[in-house]
Design a protein around this motif. Structure first.
Motif, PDB file in Angstrom:
ATOM      1  N   ARG A  85      16.844  16.231  42.131  1.00  0.00           N
ATOM      2  CA  ARG A  85      16.620  17.408  41.295  1.00  0.00           C
ATOM      3  C   ARG A  85      17.229  18.647  41.919  1.00  0.00           C
ATOM      4  NH1 ARG A  85      11.766  18.082  37.838  1.00  0.00           N
ATOM      5  NH2 ARG A  85      13.425  19.254  36.841  1.00  0.00           N
ATOM      6  N   LEU A  90      10.854  20.086  42.790  1.00  0.00           N
ATOM      7  CA  LEU A  90      10.016  18.975  43.246  1.00  0.00           C
ATOM      8  C   LEU A  90       8.909  19.479  44.169  1.00  0.00           C
ATOM      9  CD1 LEU A  90      12.775  16.344  44.092  1.00  0.00           C
ATOM     10  CD2 LEU A  90      11.153  16.258  42.196  1.00  0.00           C
ATOM     11  N   VAL A  94      10.686  17.659  50.867  1.00  0.00           N
ATOM     12  CA  VAL A  94      11.921  17.158  50.260  1.00  0.00           C
ATOM     13  C   VAL A  94      13.050  17.138  51.278  1.00  0.00           C
ATOM     14  CG1 VAL A  94      11.336  17.968  47.932  1.00  0.00           C
ATOM     15  CG2 VAL A  94      12.628  19.466  49.464  1.00  0.00           C
ATOM     16  N   GLN A 111      12.398  13.918  46.890  1.00  0.00           N
ATOM     17  CA  GLN A 111      11.150  13.895  47.640  1.00  0.00           C
ATOM     18  C   GLN A 111      11.250  12.925  48.807  1.00  0.00           C
ATOM     19  OE1 GLN A 111       8.524  13.016  44.308  1.00  0.00           O
ATOM     20  NE2 GLN A 111       7.494  14.978  44.632  1.00  0.00           N
TER      21      GLN A 111
END
Length: 175
Positions: A85, A90, A94, A111
């Motif tokens: 993303r 998120l 990450v 993630q």
């Protein structure tokens, strides 16, 4: 890796080109008509799976339009899906990778723990231009402890050398 020429022709007829979007000098490739056709999306997923058959056990879909194709590959191929993303979308810890694209810079995130040590990951997006986005996605795969099995896209924009940037990792593009 064999291209289904019927599918290639279908995509060429459906992809719309918008000059100077999102900024002057860019020829935006719009796959919206492709995504409106479930049979075409299914055939694209099957072609990606066939091109990398037996070589991947997880799919990483790249935001945003890659989510559509990545989800189809995951569902049709019965393999788990991970999402790359844009920055800040998120929750939790990450991994990040910065990259340049034709009209600026951006950051992709995944993630932590989404990709597992030893995973063979097929990275899926809608199109390949300079290779910046897919290169960043590949960096996320490696940072997550996995290996990039290959890159699969519906279309490649000629003359921008994206596939060369991703070499030696295999790239499959229908158009």
């Amino acid at each position: 890796m064999t291209v289904d020429f019927g599918l290639k022709k279908e995509l060429e007829e459906q992809i719309r080109v918008f000059p100077d979007f999102p900024k002057q000098g860019i020829l935006f490739q719009d796959l919206t008509p492709v995504f409106q056709n479930p049979e075409t999306v299914n055939r694209l997923a099957e072609s990606f799976i066939s091109a990398f058959d037996g070589k991947f056990d997880r799919v990483l879909a790249v935001e945003a339009r890659g989510f559509i194709l990545g989800t189809a590959v995951s569902a049709v191929g019965g393999r788990p899906l991970a999402l790359a993303r844009k920055k800040g979308k998120l929750p939790g810890e990450v991994h990040r990778a910065d990259y340049s694209l034709e009209y600026g810079t951006a950051t992709l995130e995944v993630q932590q723990g989404t990709l597992k040590q030893g995973d063979q990951v097929l990275v899926v997006d809608d199109l390949l231009a300079t290779g910046g986005t897919l290169s960043a996605a590949g960096e996320l795969v490696v940072t997550g402890g996995a290996k990039v099995a290959g890159y699969a896209v519906a279309a490649t924009i000629e003359g921008l050398d994206g596939a060369e940037r991703l070499s030696p990792t295999p790239v499959f593009s229908v158009v």
